[in-house]
Each structure stands twice: as C-alpha cells, then as structure tokens.
Design an enzyme around this catalytic site. Structure first.
Site, PDB file in Angstrom:
ATOM      1  N   ASN A  33       0.866  -0.799   0.257  1.00  0.00           N
ATOM      2  CA  ASN A  33       0.447  -0.149   0.125  1.00  0.00           C
ATOM      3  C   ASN A  33       0.959   1.752  -0.158  1.00  0.00           C
ATOM      4  O   ASN A  33       1.645   1.080   1.087  1.00  0.00           O
ATOM      5  CB  ASN A  33      -1.118   0.072   1.236  1.00  0.00           C
ATOM      6  CG  ASN A  33      -1.759   1.302   1.352  1.00  0.00           C
ATOM      7  OD1 ASN A  33      -1.741   2.443   0.445  1.00  0.00           O
ATOM      8  ND2 ASN A  33      -2.316   1.339   2.469  1.00  0.00           N
ATOM      9  N   TRP A  34       0.991   1.962  -0.797  1.00  0.00           N
ATOM     10  CA  TRP A  34       2.104   2.718  -1.515  1.00  0.00           C
ATOM     11  C   TRP A  34       1.329   4.260  -1.073  1.00  0.00           C
ATOM     12  O   TRP A  34       2.053   5.243  -0.312  1.00  0.00           O
ATOM     13  CB  TRP A  34       2.094   3.518  -2.696  1.00  0.00           C
ATOM     14  CG  TRP A  34       2.465   2.448  -3.749  1.00  0.00           C
ATOM     15  CD1 TRP A  34       3.113   0.453  -3.079  1.00  0.00           C
ATOM     16  CD2 TRP A  34       3.324   2.777  -4.628  1.00  0.00           C
ATOM     17  NE1 TRP A  34       3.866   0.065  -3.999  1.00  0.00           N
ATOM     18  CE2 TRP A  34       3.955   1.831  -5.563  1.00  0.00           C
ATOM     19  CE3 TRP A  34       3.506   3.205  -5.872  1.00  0.00           C
ATOM     20  CZ2 TRP A  34       4.283   1.073  -6.679  1.00  0.00           C
ATOM     21  CZ3 TRP A  34       3.731   2.879  -7.055  1.00  0.00           C
ATOM     22  CH2 TRP A  34       3.928   2.090  -7.446  1.00  0.00           C
ATOM     23  N   LYS A  35       0.265   3.988   0.001  1.00  0.00           N
ATOM     24  CA  LYS A  35      -0.651   4.986   0.648  1.00  0.00           C
ATOM     25  C   LYS A  35       0.011   6.787  -0.299  1.00  0.00           C
ATOM     26  O   LYS A  35       0.198   6.323  -1.620  1.00  0.00           O
ATOM     27  CB  LYS A  35      -0.674   5.423   2.198  1.00  0.00           C
ATOM     28  CG  LYS A  35      -0.035   4.386   2.538  1.00  0.00           C
ATOM     29  CD  LYS A  35       0.082   4.747   4.474  1.00  0.00           C
ATOM     30  CE  LYS A  35      -0.499   3.393   4.555  1.00  0.00           C
ATOM     31  NZ  LYS A  35       0.148   3.289   5.952  1.00  0.00           N
ATOM     32  N   HIS A  59      -9.460   0.826   5.032  1.00  0.00           N
ATOM     33  CA  HIS A  59      -8.541   1.167   5.794  1.00  0.00           C
ATOM     34  C   HIS A  59      -8.175   1.800   7.296  1.00  0.00           C
ATOM     35  O   HIS A  59      -9.219   2.945   7.096  1.00  0.00           O
ATOM     36  CB  HIS A  59      -6.808   1.784   4.956  1.00  0.00           C
ATOM     37  CG  HIS A  59      -5.720   1.261   5.682  1.00  0.00           C
ATOM     38  ND1 HIS A  59      -4.863   2.100   6.299  1.00  0.00           N
ATOM     39  CD2 HIS A  59      -4.441   0.118   4.988  1.00  0.00           C
ATOM     40  CE1 HIS A  59      -4.159   2.217   6.207  1.00  0.00           C
ATOM     41  NE2 HIS A  59      -4.171   0.796   5.689  1.00  0.00           N
ATOM     42  N   GLU A  86      -6.855   4.176   8.042  1.00  0.00           N
ATOM     43  CA  GLU A  86      -6.596   5.535   7.687  1.00  0.00           C
ATOM     44  C   GLU A  86      -7.784   6.345   6.762  1.00  0.00           C
ATOM     45  O   GLU A  86      -8.235   7.885   7.871  1.00  0.00           O
ATOM     46  CB  GLU A  86      -5.320   5.668   6.836  1.00  0.00           C
ATOM     47  CG  GLU A  86      -4.077   5.785   8.161  1.00  0.00           C
ATOM     48  CD  GLU A  86      -2.848   5.060   7.208  1.00  0.00           C
ATOM     49  OE1 GLU A  86      -3.362   5.042   5.841  1.00  0.00           O
ATOM     50  OE2 GLU A  86      -1.529   4.952   7.582  1.00  0.00           O
ATOM     51  N   GLU A 142      -5.248  -5.451  11.078  1.00  0.00           N
ATOM     52  CA  GLU A 142      -4.372  -4.478  11.067  1.00  0.00           C
ATOM     53  C   GLU A 142      -4.420  -3.878  12.220  1.00  0.00           C
ATOM     54  O   GLU A 142      -5.142  -2.858  11.950  1.00  0.00           O
ATOM     55  CB  GLU A 142      -4.104  -3.015   9.333  1.00  0.00           C
ATOM     56  CG  GLU A 142      -4.103  -3.533   8.162  1.00  0.00           C
ATOM     57  CD  GLU A 142      -3.511  -2.692   7.730  1.00  0.00           C
ATOM     58  OE1 GLU A 142      -1.915  -2.702   6.712  1.00  0.00           O
ATOM     59  OE2 GLU A 142      -3.748  -2.079   7.038  1.00  0.00           O
ATOM     60  N   GLY A 176       2.941   1.857  11.102  1.00  0.00           N
ATOM     61  CA  GLY A 176       3.439   2.980  10.648  1.00  0.00           C
ATOM     62  C   GLY A 176       4.305   3.351  12.243  1.00  0.00           C
ATOM     63  O   GLY A 176       4.634   4.393  11.609  1.00  0.00           O
ATOM     64  N   SER A 225       3.424  -2.514  10.475  1.00  0.00           N
ATOM     65  CA  SER A 225       4.948  -2.452  10.440  1.00  0.00           C
ATOM     66  C   SER A 225       5.837  -3.758   9.665  1.00  0.00           C
ATOM     67  O   SER A 225       6.644  -4.091  10.721  1.00  0.00           O
ATOM     68  CB  SER A 225       5.161  -2.320  12.450  1.00  0.00           C
ATOM     69  OG  SER A 225       5.202  -0.651  12.016  1.00  0.00           O
ATOM     70  N   GLY A 261       2.992  -1.226   4.661  1.00  0.00           N
ATOM     71  CA  GLY A 261       2.615   0.267   4.125  1.00  0.00           C
ATOM     72  C   GLY A 261       4.670   0.730   3.636  1.00  0.00           C
ATOM     73  O   GLY A 261       5.128   0.177   2.575  1.00  0.00           O
ATOM     74  N   GLY A 262       4.985   1.435   4.640  1.00  0.00           N
ATOM     75  CA  GLY A 262       6.529   1.801   4.646  1.00  0.00           C
ATOM     76  C   GLY A 262       7.943   1.559   3.946  1.00  0.00           C
ATOM     77  O   GLY A 262       8.028   1.343   3.025  1.00  0.00           O
TER      78      GLY A 262
HETATM   79  P1  PGA Z   1       3.127   0.266   7.640  1.00  0.00           P
HETATM   80  O1  PGA Z   1       1.392  -0.039   7.132  1.00  0.00           O
HETATM   81  O2  PGA Z   1       3.739  -1.409   6.969  1.00  0.00           O
HETATM   82  O3  PGA Z   1       3.980   1.458   7.161  1.00  0.00           O
HETATM   83  O4  PGA Z   1       3.009   0.162   9.045  1.00  0.00           O
HETATM   84  C1  PGA Z   1       0.836  -0.733   7.086  1.00  0.00           C
HETATM   85  C2  PGA Z   1      -0.517  -1.229   6.605  1.00  0.00           C
HETATM   86  O5  PGA Z   1      -1.437   0.872   6.397  1.00  0.00           O
HETATM   87  O6  PGA Z   1      -1.724  -1.027   5.554  1.00  0.00           O
END
Ligand code: PGA
Length: 254
Positions: free
Chosen positions: A9-11, A95, A97, A167, A173, A213, A234-235
């Site tokens: 997930n590149w956000k 998600h 967020e 999640e 993050g 993470s 994500g990251g």
């Molecule tokens: P992260 O994000 O790997 O940066 O913790 C995961 C996500 O939001 O799907």
C-alpha cells in the site's frame, strides 16, 4: 494450502517517475516468484501508468479505496468500474486511515465491498483495533463489529472472493509490530467467525493478511503462524529492496 499474498500500500507516495523506478526494480527482484500473489497499490494518479508496466507479469495492481456508486456527482471520488478500467484487480477497503481521518464507517465499507465485487475487483478488507481498545480488552468485540458490518448481506459465494487484512491500528507506521502470537490470536478469531457465519469451507479458503510494520526481518516469523496468509505492507513497500525481500521471505515452508 492457501497461497500467500503480499500487497504493498503506497498510500500518498510516488510521482510517476518514482513509481516507474520502484516498479522496474521490483519486477527484477521478483520476476521468478510464482508461489506468492504480489500486489502493488499506487495512488490513483499512477494506476494506469503502473498497469502498463505490469502487463503480462506476476505483479497485480490494486487501488487504495473506491466509491460505492458506479458514477455520479461525487467530486474527488473514483468508482470501482473506473478502477477496473484502469487495470486494477484488487482494491483496499476500510483501511484504518480511511476510517480514522475520512470518517469511513462499517456501512460505507459494506457498500464499497459490494461495488468492488460487482465490478470483479477483489476487495482487501481491513479490520483492526486501536491501542485504547486493545488496552481495554475490546479487540475481539471491535473485530466482530467490523466484520459484521462489513459483510452485511454478503453471501457465501461472495465472501470466498474476499481477502481480509488484520491491521492493529497501534502497529501501523509505528514500528511496533504485533508479535506473531498476538496476530495469530486475532487471525484465528477472524477465521472462526468466518466458519460460524459462512461454513468451514469458506473459512479454510479465505486468506487473511497481517498489516502493521511488516519488514523483511519479521515477515517469516509471522508467516509461520497457521492463520497468517500474507501481509499488507505500507512503509516497507516504498522501496523495491525491502518489498522484494518481504515477498521472498513470505514463502510458506513445509
Ligand atoms: P505500515 O503500514 O507497514 O507502514 O505499518 C501498513 C498499512 O497501513 O497497511
């Protein structure tokens, strides 16, 4: 055995040029991987560009969200049909967020899942508790509420098309990954919920990713758990080296 699925997930990251660099390097790293489903979810602006780069390869394209209507006066929104048209096979829905910063509700998640399925997109449906809820021992209650809301009026034929992602919000993050045992406990809860509501066969078949993470050095430990079938990253999906290593290290042994 369920095939592992790793999605990035590149956000809100990556211009077209940056997307091109990332994808071309990733393609070189994972070109021979056939035993893991690999997905990248760029921002909307890069979808069709990345789709062209992924043609005929082993990496699939996903979007990070969708609207539930086919079309209409919804400024700023994108429909599932448009995502399909841009080359997507997957779409992330619910998600944390989106839930936290854009007031996404379980009802909205439910409508988006239906729209995705109608357009032959595979929904990656996210659930997870925040730190406060975990500390109050509400984790299972929250997960149950989110599952019940998300899958309202979704039948057993439809549910088999879905991917779930557990999640925990406190792990996203933050660098604070859930231990494999903490994750497994919730994955098992989700699988039992699926069995109860949709039967053993569906529950055995549906893949449940862990997210929060995930890094190249913790994915293998997570994948050893019985009910963890992959990761939503994500990251660490923003660099080809780390995402490629996560894909390689996610291969199930035995
Ligand atoms: P992260 O994000 O790997 O940066 O913790 C995961 C996500 O939001 O799907």
């Amino acid at each position: 055995m369920r095939k592992p699925i790793i999605a990035g997930n590149w956000k809100m990251y990556k211009t077209l040029k940056e997307a091109e660099e990332l994808v071309s390097s990733l393609k070189r790293q994972v070109y021979d991987v056939t035993d893991v489903d690999i997905v990248v979810c760029p921002p909307y602006t890069a979808l069709s560009y990345v789709a062209d780069m992924l043609e005929d390869g082993n990496i699939a394209l996903g979007a990070q969200d969708t609207h539930w209507e086919e079309e209409g006066a919804w400024t700023g929104e994108v429909s599932a049909g448009m995502l399909k048209d841009a080359g997507c096979l997957y779409v992330i829905i619910g998600h944390s967020e989106r839930r936290q910063f854009f007031s996404e509700t379980d009802e909205g998640v439910n409508k988006k899942i239906k729209a995705a399925l109608k357009n032959s997109l595979i929904p990656i449906v996210c659930v997870g508790e925040n730190l406060n809820q975990r500390e109050k021992s509400l984790t299972f209650d929250i997960i149950k509420e989110q599952l019940t809301g998300a899958f309202k009026n979704i039948n057993s034929e439809e549910i088999e098309k879905i991917i779930l992602a557990y999640e925990p919000v406190w792990a996203i993050g933050t660098g604070k990954v859930a231990t494999p045992q903490q994750a497994q406990e919730v994955h098992k809860y989700i699988r039992d919920w699926l069995a109860k509501n949709y039967g053993e066969q569906a529950s055995r078949q549906i893949r449940i990713q862990y997210g929060g993470s995930v890094k190249p050095d913790n994915i293998a430990g997570l994948m050893l758990e019985e009910d963890i079938d992959g990761a939503l990253v994500g990251g660490a999906s923003l660099k080809a080296d780390s995402f490629g290593a996560i894909v390689i290290n996610s291969r199930k042994k035995g």
